[in-house]
Design a protein around this motif. Structure first.
Motif, PDB file in Angstrom:
ATOM      1  N   UNK A 136      43.450  41.850 -78.768  1.00 54.01           N
ATOM      2  CA  UNK A 136      43.268  40.448 -79.186  1.00 54.01           C
ATOM      3  C   UNK A 136      44.597  39.741 -79.441  1.00 54.01           C
ATOM      4  N   UNK A 137      45.675  40.533 -79.525  1.00 52.93           N
ATOM      5  CA  UNK A 137      46.933  39.925 -79.971  1.00 52.93           C
ATOM      6  C   UNK A 137      48.009  39.904 -78.901  1.00 52.93           C
ATOM      7  N   UNK A 138      47.660  39.605 -77.689  1.00 55.63           N
ATOM      8  CA  UNK A 138      48.687  39.462 -76.665  1.00 55.63           C
ATOM      9  C   UNK A 138      49.009  40.776 -75.990  1.00 55.63           C
ATOM     10  N   UNK A 139      48.143  41.186 -75.090  1.00 58.35           N
ATOM     11  CA  UNK A 139      48.387  42.450 -74.379  1.00 58.35           C
ATOM     12  C   UNK A 139      48.905  42.149 -72.979  1.00 58.35           C
ATOM     13  N   UNK A 140      50.051  42.689 -72.630  1.00 56.24           N
ATOM     14  CA  UNK A 140      50.554  42.447 -71.270  1.00 56.24           C
ATOM     15  C   UNK A 140      49.756  43.291 -70.281  1.00 56.24           C
ATOM     16  N   UNK A 141      49.677  42.882 -69.032  1.00 57.01           N
ATOM     17  CA  UNK A 141      49.084  43.782 -68.036  1.00 57.01           C
ATOM     18  C   UNK A 141      49.926  45.058 -68.027  1.00 57.01           C
ATOM     19  N   UNK A 142      49.278  46.191 -67.964  1.00 58.04           N
ATOM     20  CA  UNK A 142      50.049  47.433 -68.014  1.00 58.04           C
ATOM     21  C   UNK A 142      49.287  48.556 -67.324  1.00 58.04           C
ATOM     22  N   UNK A 143      50.012  49.609 -67.034  1.00 57.61           N
ATOM     23  CA  UNK A 143      49.384  50.759 -66.381  1.00 57.61           C
ATOM     24  C   UNK A 143      50.326  51.938 -66.437  1.00 57.61           C
ATOM     25  N   UNK A 144      49.798  53.085 -66.113  1.00 59.69           N
ATOM     26  CA  UNK A 144      50.633  54.282 -66.186  1.00 59.69           C
ATOM     27  C   UNK A 144      49.980  55.453 -65.507  1.00 59.69           C
ATOM     28  N   UNK A 198      37.614  55.075 -69.640  1.00 55.12           N
ATOM     29  CA  UNK A 198      37.046  53.746 -69.897  1.00 55.12           C
ATOM     30  C   UNK A 198      38.072  52.628 -69.996  1.00 55.12           C
ATOM     31  N   UNK A 199      39.367  52.958 -69.958  1.00 49.20           N
ATOM     32  CA  UNK A 199      40.385  51.907 -70.115  1.00 49.20           C
ATOM     33  C   UNK A 199      40.948  51.467 -68.773  1.00 49.20           C
ATOM     34  N   UNK A 200      40.410  52.069 -67.710  1.00 46.60           N
ATOM     35  CA  UNK A 200      40.875  51.765 -66.363  1.00 46.60           C
ATOM     36  C   UNK A 200      40.384  50.405 -65.916  1.00 46.60           C
ATOM     37  N   UNK A 201      41.277  49.616 -65.372  1.00 46.44           N
ATOM     38  CA  UNK A 201      40.895  48.263 -64.964  1.00 46.44           C
ATOM     39  C   UNK A 201      40.127  48.264 -63.642  1.00 46.44           C
ATOM     40  N   UNK A 202      39.043  47.501 -63.595  1.00 47.72           N
ATOM     41  CA  UNK A 202      38.411  47.271 -62.296  1.00 47.72           C
ATOM     42  C   UNK A 202      39.332  46.371 -61.469  1.00 47.72           C
ATOM     43  N   UNK A 203      39.172  46.397 -60.161  1.00 50.81           N
ATOM     44  CA  UNK A 203      39.894  45.427 -59.335  1.00 50.81           C
ATOM     45  C   UNK A 203      39.464  44.028 -59.771  1.00 50.81           C
ATOM     46  N   UNK A 227      46.207  54.847 -63.865  1.00 48.53           N
ATOM     47  CA  UNK A 227      45.545  53.601 -63.491  1.00 48.53           C
ATOM     48  C   UNK A 227      46.246  52.421 -64.137  1.00 48.53           C
ATOM     49  N   UNK A 228      45.914  51.258 -63.615  1.00 42.88           N
ATOM     50  CA  UNK A 228      46.235  50.018 -64.315  1.00 42.88           C
ATOM     51  C   UNK A 228      45.109  49.858 -65.343  1.00 42.88           C
ATOM     52  N   UNK A 272      53.665  61.941 -69.617  1.00 47.05           N
ATOM     53  CA  UNK A 272      52.784  60.800 -69.827  1.00 47.05           C
ATOM     54  C   UNK A 272      53.650  59.542 -69.794  1.00 47.05           C
ATOM     55  N   UNK A 273      53.279  58.576 -68.984  1.00 47.82           N
ATOM     56  CA  UNK A 273      54.113  57.367 -68.947  1.00 47.82           C
ATOM     57  C   UNK A 273      53.279  56.103 -68.829  1.00 47.82           C
ATOM     58  N   UNK A 274      53.890  55.006 -69.229  1.00 47.43           N
ATOM     59  CA  UNK A 274      53.200  53.719 -69.186  1.00 47.43           C
ATOM     60  C   UNK A 274      54.238  52.620 -68.977  1.00 47.43           C
ATOM     61  N   UNK A 275      53.831  51.602 -68.217  1.00 47.12           N
ATOM     62  CA  UNK A 275      54.745  50.497 -67.925  1.00 47.12           C
ATOM     63  C   UNK A 275      54.005  49.169 -68.104  1.00 47.12           C
ATOM     64  N   UNK A 276      54.719  48.171 -68.576  1.00 44.52           N
ATOM     65  CA  UNK A 276      54.091  46.854 -68.747  1.00 44.52           C
ATOM     66  C   UNK A 276      54.452  45.942 -67.581  1.00 44.52           C
ATOM     67  N   UNK A 277      53.619  44.949 -67.359  1.00 45.14           N
ATOM     68  CA  UNK A 277      53.826  43.948 -66.297  1.00 45.14           C
ATOM     69  C   UNK A 277      53.965  44.616 -64.928  1.00 45.14           C
ATOM     70  N   UNK A 278      53.040  45.491 -64.610  1.00 40.41           N
ATOM     71  CA  UNK A 278      53.114  46.193 -63.319  1.00 40.41           C
ATOM     72  C   UNK A 278      51.767  46.156 -62.605  1.00 40.41           C
ATOM     73  N   UNK A 279      51.854  46.420 -61.327  1.00 43.16           N
ATOM     74  CA  UNK A 279      50.685  46.661 -60.496  1.00 43.16           C
ATOM     75  C   UNK A 279      50.714  48.144 -60.120  1.00 43.16           C
ATOM     76  N   UNK A 280      49.614  48.608 -59.542  1.00 42.57           N
ATOM     77  CA  UNK A 280      49.526  50.026 -59.188  1.00 42.57           C
ATOM     78  C   UNK A 280      50.731  50.494 -58.361  1.00 42.57           C
TER      79      UNK A 280
END
Ligand code: ASP
Length: 597
Positions: A529-537, A457-462, A494-495, A241-249
């Motif tokens: 609500x407290x500063x979430x970076x774009x992220x995906x994994x 449900x946490x997957x980002x739409x385009x 997903x992102x 299981x992995x996750x990265x911040x400030x990334x695109x697909x």
């Protein structure tokens, strides 16, 4: 004098001609023993291999007497000298040039007669193997699987470590995370009447790591899903299981490609090419009828809807008029597709809900190309057009499928897979890796009349599709990606949505009321609500990777103590009833007495 088995000088399989003359201490299991003209020979085995022990009564009588009393799988330790076998070399053994002239032997433990042999005479059904899994695991073949599994897990950890990821554990006693399956529940004693859920995945926790600023996280973690088991499912399974911040697909996919390359190198010594091809979900469905296409062979689906219309064949035109399609696939000839086989396939299609399997064979007739058999007479007038369009030649068989797009895809994918098997179309040792992207974000479920997330449900739409959430959810595409290997989904991710308002909106679309969202996901909504970076994994099933690379037939082969198809463990007999006091402590009562299964 007891033998210092804790000071083994070698493992059994390590001895070579260069060791001749050395005194050694060895320990292991008795694979077999033989008496030969006064001498006794024992093959001693451990995880590294086998070495032959020789007991000569003229050398040390006491050792020889003990040797004669041992049985299969007794555990012994010996001391002796490595001697050459001279002309009696056994070329089948890595240690075949030498044997041990034993001077002392100690039986460390005896084995009862075995329920099945653990050497090349092994023969046992799976129930027995799982009941005595510790014996099954003693077999070299099984040892190899778990050593491969270890190497793969180590390679993954090293890879992510090299790339700046850190491993952080996530809780097992937690709150339900929706991943589409039923949760395993654990009753709380301290908070009687409440339950933890075992995680289906660490999804939300890993998102929280990103929000907490950890930037890159990877964990090899156990996950739990209470699903009906199939050959390729287990109630508890291991994911990377992995996750990265400030990334695109693309960044996540690229990172995974490097990891997969490392796995192949470690597991099979193969260099695989990166980047892997990308295919949209739509293209995958159009060409292969499935969103995890096996691209090791062709025989792709083709749309002949508009071509067949002029023939006026009722079954086809009705499907088209109802907004459906007519798709087909061409099995190249000469193929041994006898009537018996095609009838059998028709039955199989019916078995999975289809109406039938209209087909024609292409022949060279009096006027050139003609159709024969099956529905030939209904589509004869358009024979030449169809053959030209789908590339069919005499000897080929064309299978048609009229109906709704999804249904036609389902049955033709099934057929394509079956034909590949029947016609032997899948080349060996080919590893086709492929990213499937551009998934729809939501599907409408007609039975329950509501939208479901295709991924979670946490997957980002385009970004450009966000306005469609209000107007046309079916058209929203997700920033999701699946990794497919030879037709099997090996990883999915997903992102994520990193904006609270979008997450709320998606919950709303999925029929999760604000109250429910607060109850179930307040901590995620808070975090957003407290500063979430774009992220995906992404996550991928480690068991499945090991199964594929080991060439194993089922996930059970690569899990130490797996569950059966009925979710039981024949070794421990889990699940089992618990004492009434335990239930009382938990304020639980069993409503219906369990049926004896
Ligand atoms: N949590 C997802 C799963 O287990 C994977 C992911 O989105 O990273 O399938």
């Amino acid at each position: 004098m007891p033998i210092a088995y804790n000071k083994r000088s070698f493992r059994c399989g390590e001895l070579r001609a260069s060791h001749v003359g050395e005194r050694v201490t060895l320990a292991g299991w008795v694979r077999n023993s033989r008496d030969h003209g006064g001498l006794t020979f024992i093959d001693l085995r451990d995880h590294t291999g086998i070495v032959q022990l020789r007991f000569n009564p003229d050398h040390v009588k006491e050792a020889h007497d003990i040797a004669r009393s041992v049985h299969h799988e007794d555990v012994i330790a010996v001391e002796g000298e490595v001697v050459s076998r001279g002309e009696w070399v056994n070329p089948k053994l890595a240690t075949g040039e030498v044997e041990i002239e034993v001077s002392a032997v100690e039986i460390l433990s005896r084995s009862d007669p075995l329920p099945f042999q653990v050497n090349e005479d092994f023969d046992a059904n799976e129930d027995l193997r799982l009941r005595y899994r510790f014996l099954d695991m003693r077999r070299q073949e099984v040892q190899n699987i778990f050593r491969l599994r270890h190497r793969i897990a180590r390679a993954i950890r090293e890879y992510f470590n090299d790339n700046g990821f850190i491993e952080i554990e996530t809780p097992f006693l937690t709150k339900s995370t929706p991943e589409g399956a039923r949760d395993y529940l654990v009753p709380s004693r301290v908070q009687a009447g409440t339950f933890y859920a075992l995680p289906q995945s660490p999804q939300i926790f890993k998102q929280l790591f990103m929000i907490a600023g950890y930037d890159r996280y990877a964990q090899i973690v156990r996950c739990f899903r209470d699903e009906d088991l199939r050959a390729d499912r287990q109630p508890e399974f291991t994911q990377l299981d992995m996750e990265m911040a400030f990334v695109q697909a693309e960044d996540v996919m690229g990172m995974v490609e490097g990891c997969v390359a490392r796995i192949f190198k470690e597991g099979l010594g193969i260099d695989i090419e990166t980047p892997f091809p990308r295919m949209s979900e739509h293209e995958a469905m159009e060409r292969f009828g499935i969103d995890r296409p096996d691209t090791r062979f062709g025989m792709e689906l083709q749309d002949v809807g508009e071509l067949v219309r002029p023939a006026g064949f009722k079954v086809f035109n009705e499907a088209l008029d109802a907004g459906g399609v007519v798709k087909c696939l061409v099995a190249k000839g000469p193929a041994p597709l006898t009537r018996k086989i095609t009838d059998g396939l028709t039955e199989e299609i019916r078995g999975i809900g289809g109406g039938g399997l209209p087909l024609v064979k292409v022949i060279n007739g009096d006027n050139g190309l003609e159709f024969s058999t099956g529905i030939a007479k209904f589509v004869q007038p358009i024979c030449k057009e169809i053959c030209a369009a789908v590339g069919a030649e005499p000897g080929d068989t064309i299978f048609f499928m009229p109906g709704k797009f999804a249904q036609a895809c389902k049955y033709l994918h099934f057929l394509r897979t079956r034909l590949a098997d029947i016609l032997n179309l899948i080349p060996e040792n080919v590893w086709n890796l492929l990213w499937v992207v551009d998934f729809p974000a939501f599907v409408w479920d007609e039975e329950v009349n509501r939208w479901f997330s295709c991924h979670h449900p946490f997957t980002s739409p385009r970004d450009e599709d966000i306005p469609l959430l209000d107007t046309d959810p079916g058209q929203v595409r997700a920033k999701a990606y699946d990794l497919v290997l030879n037709g099997t989904e090996m990883a999915g991710g997903s992102i994520r949505i990193h904006r609270g308002d979008v997450q709320q909106k998606v919950f709303g679309l999925l029929g999760i009321t604000p109250e429910e969202a607060k109850l179930k996901f307040e901590y995620l909504l808070d975090a957003l609500r407290f500063g979430a970076p774009p992220h995906g994994g992404i996550a991928f099933g480690l068991d499945r990777w090991v199964m594929l690379l080991a060439g194993a037939e089922s996930l059970r082969e690569v899990i130490a103590f797996p569950k059966t198809q009925r979710a039981t463990c024949p070794l421990t007999n889990a699940p089992s009833a618990v004492a009434p006091e335990q239930l009382e402590e938990l304020f639980l009562a069993i409503k219906t007495p369990p049926q004896k299964k």
